[in-house]
Every structure is written in structure tokens, then in C-alpha cells.
Motif scaffolding. Structure first.
Motif, PDB file in Angstrom:
ATOM      1  N   ILE A 193       0.854  -1.206   0.000  1.00  0.00           N
ATOM      2  CA  ILE A 193       0.000   0.000   0.000  1.00  0.00           C
ATOM      3  C   ILE A 193       0.882   1.245   0.000  1.00  0.00           C
ATOM      4  O   ILE A 193       0.657   2.193  -0.757  1.00  0.00           O
ATOM      5  N   MET A 194       1.906   1.212   0.849  1.00  0.00           N
ATOM      6  CA  MET A 194       2.795   2.379   0.939  1.00  0.00           C
ATOM      7  C   MET A 194       3.485   2.628  -0.392  1.00  0.00           C
ATOM      8  O   MET A 194       3.713   3.766  -0.779  1.00  0.00           O
ATOM      9  N   LYS A 195       3.799   1.541  -1.105  1.00  0.00           N
ATOM     10  CA  LYS A 195       4.432   1.729  -2.415  1.00  0.00           C
ATOM     11  C   LYS A 195       3.443   2.350  -3.393  1.00  0.00           C
ATOM     12  O   LYS A 195       3.818   3.139  -4.263  1.00  0.00           O
ATOM     13  N   CYS A 196       2.160   1.975  -3.243  1.00  0.00           N
ATOM     14  CA  CYS A 196       1.137   2.556  -4.125  1.00  0.00           C
ATOM     15  C   CYS A 196       1.003   4.058  -3.910  1.00  0.00           C
ATOM     16  O   CYS A 196       0.641   4.783  -4.816  1.00  0.00           O
TER      17      CYS A 196
ATOM     18  N   GLY B 152       3.426   6.039  -3.126  1.00  0.00           N
ATOM     19  CA  GLY B 152       4.685   6.731  -3.404  1.00  0.00           C
ATOM     20  C   GLY B 152       5.854   6.327  -2.521  1.00  0.00           C
ATOM     21  O   GLY B 152       6.926   6.926  -2.606  1.00  0.00           O
ATOM     22  N   GLY B 153       5.671   5.334  -1.656  1.00  0.00           N
ATOM     23  CA  GLY B 153       6.764   4.929  -0.757  1.00  0.00           C
ATOM     24  C   GLY B 153       7.838   4.130  -1.482  1.00  0.00           C
ATOM     25  O   GLY B 153       7.534   3.360  -2.384  1.00  0.00           O
TER      26      GLY B 153
ATOM     27  N   ALA C 268       7.742   4.625  -8.025  1.00  0.00           N
ATOM     28  CA  ALA C 268       7.166   5.048  -6.738  1.00  0.00           C
ATOM     29  C   ALA C 268       7.034   6.571  -6.726  1.00  0.00           C
ATOM     30  O   ALA C 268       6.038   7.117  -6.261  1.00  0.00           O
TER      31      ALA C 268
ATOM     32  N   GLY D 157       3.607   8.640  -6.451  1.00  0.00           N
ATOM     33  CA  GLY D 157       3.420   9.618  -5.390  1.00  0.00           C
ATOM     34  C   GLY D 157       2.984  10.973  -5.940  1.00  0.00           C
ATOM     35  O   GLY D 157       2.183  11.666  -5.319  1.00  0.00           O
TER      36      GLY D 157
ATOM     37  N   LEU E 261       5.838  10.097   2.931  1.00  0.00           N
ATOM     38  CA  LEU E 261       6.639   9.265   2.018  1.00  0.00           C
ATOM     39  C   LEU E 261       7.119  10.068   0.810  1.00  0.00           C
ATOM     40  O   LEU E 261       8.140   9.738   0.209  1.00  0.00           O
TER      41      LEU E 261
END
Lengths: 837, 219
Positions: free
Chosen positions: A283-286, A288-289, B80, B84, B112
Motif C-alpha cells: 500500500i505504501m508503495k502505491c 509513493g513509498g 514510486a 506519489g 513518504l
């Protein structure tokens, strides 16, 4: 910084939702850190204490060992020196007696001082806090050590006899400052009668004036006295620092074992946390992580939990420093004040954090390399993990080991040792983990898994190779550490006791000074008349210098050992009857001593000097050069006690020679049931001017005490490793609980009973227990055998009963820990579990 | 002006020797500010297409462009960054992080992506009508509320494109309508490009354009 702040902000909720995992991390680290902190706090406090009080221990700024006769220049220098306050100290080795019972005696060191000046630093602390200066101003007054006072059953203001000199006991030393050993101490201003006993040494003690620089003062003194005889408190302080640091570092490295095992526990938990967070990582990669950000977030949170463990462990370690003096009281009699030290706190805390991060990094990195597509895959997202190449993983592991090694190197002031320790640990851990996995695989392939419960246990163990291997290793290591130390301790002590109890081995030794004391004839006659003794013999020892080898002048510069030139000049040759040797030598090369032109030599000394069996060597003994054939090497005494002779030749060969120094050693054996110390007491009572006499039993008792104290300390550290193993095991089981919960629910849905579920657990934990106990016991026995046979050269004894007891104990502990960790699984209703799924 | 484009996009999954062609020959252009629905029956390849548009998966053949950038060949960290900056996701199963509060879930993309704007997350929660639920954890929120938090999270970095995969799939009709209205208003009022994957033709009909997928092809 934003990431760190976010990680801290969300930490409480993370800890709350994963409290069991957090607790495992905290416990794993706390146990390891406690052991490291206790050792580090204690050793650093000890070093500081010794360094801060070095002048009181040393007694002066500078001491000079005075020769037996001073030259005029030396005497003038001492009389008119203007370096500071000077006082003379004379030490005599004597025997002290209870005046009413001469059998009640003890060797003592009598220190003759000038009470007006001595001690130059600090004070002689007495049990009743009175002033030594006032007490010793009276002629024949003495202050005695508490052990002497107790052992000789003396009374205050009554007499103690030293040699033939009576002293009045006016005070008792408080024995907190100087360890007493097995020799008593007496301070007096009145010297004992000179012809009795032997003068140990005479020193000049110097307290410099404030403006005097210590190095300059030493240079001035060195103009009149040999440099080797001058010591400064700075040099002593440096020696204490070096020795204490070495001992402290050895203990620290031993204590690191449980911390590193705790690291395995952290790695297990980190793997579970990261695996649980696969979906979150996706999820974090989705949104932008990046992989490093997600890894960083998880690691920061694990590190903060680790920090709680570190702080808890440090507090526990601080509390444990209260136990260490009891464990070490037989070797460190001084009460060391434990001091708060911010450096130790920072070092230990950083070490704990480093272990947390290093051990957590690899498993976390593995699971954060998830492809973001996993947000769509609820079933088996692990298939979407990007795999690191084996080379990259190996490089990361090596890098982490190097970082850890360098940090340890920083703490112990030796990067090379730190790196060596880290890589050796890495290699050994990898080997043992490999062995454990292999053995586990082999066990699971054995045709012993009959019935549903056994087969389910096999499948469950199959799933958890990685995690269970770590727990097994930790447990095995813990049990093996405790067993190994116990085995070595017992074997060494048994060996020593066998020497003491062997009727063929002398146990009474008397060393005769050639210049003073009784003649060997009178002493032998006395001993032979004593019906408690048998086999009274003597051996003369002569000093010699190695001059020629194969008819050429010996060249020490070609020898392998830099100390060879000293060894070559300081040979001690024992004159023996080859048919009735006082000790049985363990020959490693060549043949036994037989002829008058032959000599045998200790192998280490011979090889250090570059000598070979068959060489023709020339010894200068007194003014005579005698040639011998070097016919054999021995490594140690097969039986008997090493009498420090570095070579042996026949009595006839050495007869009539007059070296600068010679001494005679008398041996005797007490008859069965006779205590050696009683014979020694009689000897001292009748020959108060005897140079030195001892009973092997007393030495062994002293060795026993010291060795047992060291073993107890090492077992104390090993115990931490065992506790770490049990915590990791409990942690592994708790981490796998959700799998166990589902499995139990399914068993029940398919008609299984609680008994079936318990059976599965028993199989699983039983196999883990058998493996941990088996490997631990095998490791302890193997290492003990290797150490005994190749290092100590003593017999290795198998101990089936101890091994069986340890095996049952570990098996039982694993089954109990397993049962406690999974007890709540049994209580859950299957429907609740399956609905939650 | 087009913001997303695919050229002959195809995806085949391999499981051992078995190959399943999920998408083939997809040519799609989406304009800036457009509301496009991708509709089709279950298993038709809609979600796979959305995943490829977002760079979550690599196509077997073909290319995907976001703006002028071809994303199919980019490494994960570049992707990524693009996700973002350019994309916001709304999933059927919400995909909120259970240990973070509503506000923290919305803040996460800001952190992030290194955006220091503490107020932004609160503004977005206000926009979706959840100001008073900011300190609640996902398990303390209803399905509709969770989906609105997910929409706020998708919008917080101000991306020009919102990709929504069956956003009403786990919601009742009332909450479904609220979420759809929110998506429509985002398109109309904030000129966001919305790509909505749905199997519900009623919701698809609310989009400006519907792309039908069947057996991996645009029909």
C-alpha cells in the motif's frame, strides 16, 4: 526526520497491536544486555577503582628494589636526595606460630616499616579504626591480617611468634584493601631476628614533592640504580589498566553470546512483523513509498521497542552487579564500589540498538521488497517478493557483520579482535544453523511419524525451518555452555585431585635455600623418622647457561622465541636418579634419560631455543662447561607436580659442580588418610627457618576455590544464553500462534479432540526439545573432549548420567515452554477462529 | 490533452507451463480531467489493466505512458516517485493501514513523498466530511467512512489522476452513492482525471466515457 517523527508518533499503536511481539523483542534484548551491562559496569568500576587508588595500592610514587648491599654512591643518593619523602620497607618471608601451640602455624610476610612515615599514601586501615602510627610506635608491636588472626586463633594484645621473634598484637588489618591469599601479613616497626627465615626484599618508597615530575625523578634515580629495579605508580597503573582490560574484554565477549542469541530472537520477530506488513508495504508503495523508506519505518519502530529492552536490560544488569561480588569473592576479595558511568551506558545502549537493527534489517529488507501489485492479491502475497540475489544477500550480511565487529572493536579498543569475533561468530552460527536445518530435515524424513498427530506435527515443523532453527541453536548453545564449563571444571579438578590422592606422587614439598636454613640431610632425617610419611627423596637443582650447540657457540638470535636469550641463560637443571625419578615425565620425542652424558629437556623450551633431539649441547655450570647429548623432549609431567626444572640430567653428571645458585627440593608422600597440612605444620614447628614448604593438597584447595569461582562466573554468563534460548523458543511459538490457532480449529472441525491437539504439540515440541538437547549435549561433549585431549592433555570422561539429566531437563523445559506459550489456543472455539480468518 | 495512453498493451500470466493471456492489444487514451469507467464482467482483466496503468505490474507487451513518460521500463523507485506525484489510488478493500488513525493514514503519502504540509491531511479529511473521526482507527470506522479516508489519502498529494478499483464494491447503496458523488465532484470541480474500474453498469454510466473489456480486449 519527518519519517522518524511519523514512526515515533505511530509507535504506541504499533506496540499495542503487536504487544506480544514487542514483548519478545524486549525480553530477548533485556537478557542479553543485562549480561553485557553487568560485566561492563563491574569491570569498568573495578578498573576505575584500582586506577583511582593506585597510589594507595602501590604505596608510593616511585619504589626502588634495593640490592642486598648498597654502594656508597647509592647510599649517599638515598641519604641526601631531595626528591621528596623517603621510607624503607623490608619484607621477610617467615612462619608465624600461635605461642601456645606451635603446630598452629602459617606462612607470613612480615613487612617492617617506619610507622612515622609509612604508608606514604592512604593509611593502614584497622578493624577498630585506630591509628597504626600510635600502635606501632611500641617495640615488638604488630598489626596482623584478619586471616592470620583467625587461623592461628590469636588474641588481641597477646603474642604471635614469627620465626623466633615474639610480637604483641596491637591491631587487626581490615582486609578490604589488599587481597590476603593463603599467606598471612604482619606489619611491624621491629625487624624479626635476621638469621631466621629469609629476607624477601628491601625497597625504598618515595613520595615526590609536588613540583617534581615523575619521569624526571625516575631518570635521576636511574643514574644510581638499575632501571629494572625502579617502578612508578604510573607504570603500575598502566599494567593494571592493560590486564584488567584484557580480563574485562574476555568476560565481555563471553557475555555477548546471550546478546547475539537475543539478536536471533529479534530477527525472528522482525521477520514475522515484516511478513505481516507485506500488504501495508505494498500500500505504501502505491502511495509513493520507496523500499528504503518502508524498511526504515519498520526498523525505526523495532529499534524503539528494542530501546525499551535495552533500558530494561541495563537496569537488570545494574542490579546484577550486586550478585557478581558474591560469585567472584574467592578471587576478588576487595569490595568494588559500583559507579554510574555514562560511557558504559551509552556503549551498552548503542550495542543493544546495533544488535536490534543489524539482526532485524535482513528479514525486514526481504519482505519490504514486495511489488506493489500485492495490494490486489490477498492470497499468498509472498509470491510477489522481489528476490535478492544470493551474492547481494551475502554482501549485506558481511557488511552487517563488519559494522558489528567494528563497534565491538571500538568498545574493547581492538578493531581486529572485534572483527575477528564478529566473523567467527557469523561463520560458526551459519555452520550450526546449517547443521540444525539438515538434522531437522533428516528427522522429519525418518519413518517415525505414524498417525495423524505426528504427521501434522511434521508438516508444522516443515513450515518453520528458519524460525525454529534459531531457537534450537540458542537453546543448544545455552545448555552446551553450561555443560562444557561444568565438564572442564570437573575434569580439571578431578585430575588435580587424582594427583593429590595418588600414592606414587609426592605431595609434600620443601624448598631449601642453599645459603640459609636447615641442611637437606637433617631435614631428610627428620622426615624419614616421621611415620606419617613415605618415599622421602630429594632433588638438587642447579642453574646453568646454554653456551654451545653441536660444538658451536649458541646464537640466541636464531631462535623462534624472543625470550630465548633469557631462557638460555637461566636453565634450571634437575639432578635425578634416572631409575627413581621424582616425577614421571611425558616424553614426546627421543628416549628416556639413562646415561650420565645425557640430558632431557622440556619441549617448549627446547623448540623455542631451536634445539633438536640428537644435538650435543654445552652447559656452563658455575665455572665448568659440561657437554650433554640431548636425548629426549617431554611436554609435561605425566604424574606429579611440575617442579619448574627445565631439563634433567643424572646426579652423577652434575656432582661436584658449584653454580652461582643451587637449591634442593625435598619430596615426600603422606601415608593414606594423613592430612598433608598437618605434616607441614609439624615441619614449620620444628624448622622455623625452613625456606618454603607446602602441601599439594593446600595448593589444590586454593586452585579449587579460584577455578570454581571462575567456572561459576562463566556458568552465570552461560545461564543467560540458556534463558535467551528459552525466550526465543517461547517467542517462536507465540509468533507461529496464528498458524497453530487455525490448525487447531481445523483439527476440531474435522472431529479431533483436545487430546489430538495436545498430541500434535507434544510431537512438535518433543522433536524441538530432542534436537536442542541433542545438539547442545553433543557440542558440550565434543568441545570438552577436544579441550581435554589437545589443550589440557587430561583424560576426557563421558558422563552418561549428567548428559541424560541435561537431555531430560531441556526436553522438559521445551515441552513446558511450548505448553505455556500455546495454552490459550486450546481454549478457543473453532468457529471464532475460522470466522476471524 | 491526453494524460494516459497505452499502446498494444498485453499481459500474460505464467504458472509453470500454463499460460493465461489476461489482456491483449489494449490501446487506450485518457484525457486530462476526463472521467473514464472501465467496465466488464468479473475476470475480464479490468483490475489488471488498472494495475498496468499505475505501473504496479509490468506488461508482457506494449507500452504505458503517463504524460510524456513511458513507465513500463522505469525502475521501481522511479515508479514510486511517479505514483506519489501523479497518481492517487482508491481500492475496493480500502487498504488502510490498521495501526494508523484516519489522519495518519492520510498523512502517510505526504511523509513518504517528503511534502511538509501538516494542514493538508486535515483539509482533505474535512473535504470528505470526516474531521471529527480523524483520531479513529480503521476498525472504528464504517465501510463508507473508511472509503472516504482512502479517497482523502488518494488526494492528499494533489495528484492529477485518481485510479479507483471497484471503490463501491464493499459498500452499501447509500455509502456507494456518497463515494460516487465524491469522485464525480473531484472530476468536475477539481479537474481530476478519474479512472474507475467497476462491474456495475449503473456506476459506469455516470462516467463521461465507458471502456468495456471482455476476455482481455476492449470490446
Amino acid at each position: 526526520m519527518q519519517l522518524v517523527a511519523f514512526a515515533i508518533k505511530t509507535l504506541p499503536a504499533e506496540v499495542k497491536s503487536n504487544w506480544q511481539r514487542s514483548l519478545i523483542i524486549i525480553l530477548c534484548l533485556a537478557v542479553g544486555i543485562a549480561s553485557v551491562a553487568a560485566v561492563k559496569i563491574y569491570t569498568d568500576s573495578a578498573i576505575s577503582y584500582f586506577k583511582d587508588n593506585v597510589k594507595e595500592f602501590f604505596g608510593a610514587d616511585i619504589t626502588i628494589v634495593l640490592p642486598s648491599e648498597l654502594t656508597n654512591d647509592q647510599q649517599n643518593f638515598l641519604d641526601y636526595q631531595n626528591l621528596g619523602t623517603l621510607t624503607y620497607i623490608s619484607d621477610y618471608n617467615q612462619v608465624a606460630f600461635n605461642p601456645f601451640n606451635r603446630q598452629n602455624n602459617m606462612p607470613v610476610q612480615v613487612t617492617v616499616i617506619d610507622p612515622e612515615v609509612y604508608p606514604l599514601y592512604g593509611s593502614l586501615e584497622l578493624v577498630d579504626s585506630s591509628s597504626s602510627k600510635a600502635l606501632l610506635s611500641e617495640t615488638q608491636a604488630a598489626i596482623v591480617s584478619a586471616s592470620l588472626f583467625e587461623q592461628l586463633e590469636l588474641k588481641m594484645d597477646s603474642l604471635v611468634i614469627v620465626g623466633n621473634t615474639p610480637y604483641v598484637i596491637r591491631g587487626i588489618l581490615q582486609e578490604t584493601s589488599v587481597p590476603d591469599g593463603f599467606m598471612g601479613r604482619i606489619y611491624t616497626a621491629t625487624p624479626p631476628q635476621a638469621e631466621i627465615g629469609n629476607l624477601g626484599s628491601k625497597h625504598a618508597y618515595l613520595k615526590l614533592t609536588e613540583e617534581k615530575d615523575i619521569d624526571t625523578a625516575k631518570e635521576e634515580i636511574a643514574f644510581y640504580f638499575e632501571e629494572e629495579t625502579i617502578s612508578t605508580y604510573v607504570e603500575i597503573s598502566s599494567h593494571i589498566d592493560t590486564s584488567a582490560k584484557i580480563l574485562g574484554n574476555v568476560a565481555l565477549i563471553a557475555s555477548l553470546a546471550s546478546l547475539l542469541l537475543g539478536g536471533l530472537g529479534v530477527a525472528n520477530v522482525a521477520q514475522v512483523i515484516a511478513r505481516q506488513k507485506i500488504k501495508q508495504s505494498a500500500i505504501m508503495k502505491c502511495v509513493g513509498g520507496k523500499t528504503w523508506q518502508i524498511t526504515f519505518l519498520i526498523i525505526i519502530q523495532i529499534a524503539f521497542v528494542g530501546l525499551i529492552g535495552v533500558l530494561f536490560g541495563f537496569a537488570l544488569g545494574w542490579a546484577l552487579t550486586g550478585v557478581l561480588p558474591t560469585l567472584l569473592k574467592d578471587i576478588i576479595s576487595i569490595s568494588i564500589p559500583i559507579r554510574p558511568n555514562i560511557n558504559v551506558f551509552l556503549q551498552v545502549s548503542l550495542l543493544g540498538l546495533l544488535v536490534t537493527v543489524l539482526f532485524a534489517l535482513l528479514p525486514v529488507l526481504r519482505f519490504t521488497k514486495i511489488r506493489p501489485l500485492a495490494v490486489y492479491r490477498d492470497e499468498n502475497p509472498e509470491r510477489l517478493l522481489s528476490k535478492n540475489s544470493k551474492l547481494v544477500t551475502a554482501l549485506i550480511v558481511l557488511l552487517l557483520a563488519a559494522i558489528f565487529g567494528l563497534f565491538i572493536g571500538f568498545i574493547i579498543d581492538s578493531p581486529a579482535v572485534g572483527l575477528g569475533f564478529a566473523f567467527a561468530t557469523l561463520i560458526l552460527t551459519s555452520i550450526f544453523l546449517g547443521i540444525i536445518k539438515l538434522v531437522l530435515k533428516l528427522i522429519l524424513k525418518l519413518p517415525i511419524f505414524f498417525g495423524t498427530s505426528a504427521k501434522m506435527a511434521r508438516r508444522s515443523l516443515h513450515r518453520q525451518y528458519g524460525r525454529t532453527s534459531g531457537a534450537i541453536l540458542a537453546l543448544a548453545f545455552g545448555i552446551s555452555a553450561i555443560l562444557l564449563i561444568s565438564f572442564i571444571q570437573t575434569d580439571v579438578l578431578n585430575f588435580m585431585h587424582s594427583l593429590r590422592d595418588d600414592q606414587d606422587t609426592p605431595n609434600i614439598f620443601a624448598l631449601l635455600d642453599s645459603e640459609s636454613g636447615p641442611s637437606s640431610e637433617s631435614l631428610i632425617e627428620f622426615l624419614e623418622k616421621d611415620d606419617r610419611l613415605e618415599n622421602v627423596t630429594s632433588m638438587k637443582m642447579l642453574t646453568a647457561s646454554l653456551e654451545t650447540v653441536n660444538n658451536r657457540v649458541y646464537d640466541a638470535s636464531q631462535a623462534s622465541d624472543p625470550r630465548s636469550s633469557i631462557l638460555a641463560k637461566a636453565f634450571l637443571i634437575g639432578a635425578v636418579d634416572p631409575k627413581n625419578m621424582p616425577t614421571e615425565l611425558n616424553y614426546t620425542k627421543g628416549k628416556l634419560l639413562e646415561q650420565n652424558n645425557e640430558v632431557v629437556m622440556e619441549e617448549y623450551i627446547a623448540t623455542s631455543l631451536g634445539l633438536k633431539v640428537g644435538d650435543k649441547i654445552g652447559f656452563l655450570i658455575g665455572e665448568n662447561l659440561r657437554e650433554f647429548d640431548l636425548v629426549g623432549f617431554y611436554s609435561n609431567m605425566q604424574k606429579g607436580i611440575n617442579v619448574t626444572a627445565s631439563s634433567y640430567a643424572t646426579n652423577e653428571a652434575l656432582q661436584g659442580l658449584n653454580p652461582a645458585f643451587s637449591t634442593e627440593l625435598l619430596f615426600a608422600r603422606t601415608k593414606p588418610g594423613i592430612a598433608g597440612e598437618d605434616v607441614i605444620s609439624t615441619l614449620r614447628a620444628n624448622f622455623p627457618n625452613l625456606g618454603f614448604a607446602f602441601d599439594v593438597g593446600q595448593l589444590i584447595t586454593l586452585f579449587d576455590t579460584i577455578f570454581t569461582a571462575i567456572s561459576r562466573f562463566m556458568q552465570f554468563l552461560g545461564f543467560f544464553a540458556l534463558v535467551s534460548g528459552l525466550i526465543i523458543l517461547a517467542g517462536t511459538m507465540i509468533l507461529a500462534k496464528w498458524e497453530k490457532r487455525k490448525e487447531t480449529a481445523l483439527i476440531r472441525c474435522l472431529g479431533g479432540t483436545t487430546k489430538d491437539v495436545i498430541n500434535v504439540q507434544l510431537w512438535e515440541n518433543g522433536i524441538l526439545g530432542v534436537l536442542a538437547a541433542g545438539i547442545g549435549i553433543w557440542l558440550a561433549n565434543m568441545l570438552s573432549m577436544l579441550i581435554n585431549v589437545y589443550l589440557l592433555e587430561i583424560e576426557f570422561v563421558t558422563r552418561p548420567l549428567t548428559n541424560l539429566f541435561a537431555f531430560v531437563l531441556v526436553l522438559f523445559a521445551v515441552i513446558v515452554v511450548g505448553a505455556i506459550s500455546l495454552s490459550d489456543v486450546l481454549k478457543e472455539r473453532p468457529l471464532t477462529v475460522l470466522r476471524n480468518e | 490533452m491526453e494524460i494516459m495512453r497505452t499502446i498494444e498493451l498485453g499481459k500474460t500470466y505464467r504458472d509453470g507451463e500454463k499460460e493465461t493471456e489476461v489482456l491483449r492489444g489494449i490501446n487506450l487514451e485518457i484525457d486530462e480531467g476526463e472521467f473514464v469507467a472501465i467496465a466488464g464482467p468479473s475476470g475480464s482483466g479490468k483490475s489488471t489493466l488498472l494495475g498496468l496503468l499505475a505501473g504496479l505490474d509490468k506488461p508482457t507487451v506494449g507500452q504505458v505512458f503517463i504524460g510524456e513518460t513511458e513507465i513500463t521500463t522505469l525502475p521501481e523507485n522511479r515508479l514510486a516517485k511517479i505514483r506519489g506525484r501523479m497518481l492517487g489510488f482508491v481500492f475496493q478493500s480500502f487498504n488502510l493501514i490498521p495501526t494508523l488513525t484516519a489522519l495518519e493514514n492520510v498523512e502517510l503519502p505526504l511523509i513518504l513523498n517528503g511534502i511538509a504540509d501538516a494542514k493538508k491531511a486535515r483539509e482533505l479529511l474535512d473535504l470528505v466530511g470526516l474531521t471529527n473521526r480523524s483520531r479513529h482507527y480503521p476498525n472504528q470506522l464504517s465501510g463508507g467512512e473508511q472509503q472516504r479516508v482512502a479517497i482523502a489519502r488518494a488526494l492528499v498529494c494533489d495528484p492529477p489522476i485518481i485510479l479507483a478499483d471497484e471503490p463501491t464494491g464493499n459498500l452499501d447503496s447509500k455509502n456507494s452513492k456518497t463515494v460516487m458523488d465524491l469522485l464525480i465532484s473531484l472530476c468536475e470541480e477539481k479537474q481530476k482525471t478519474i479512472v474507475l474500474v467497476t462491474h456495475d453498469l449503473d456506476f459506469a454510466s455516470k462516467a463521461q466515457r465507458t471502456v468495456h473489456i471482455e476476455d482481455g480486449r476492449i470490446s
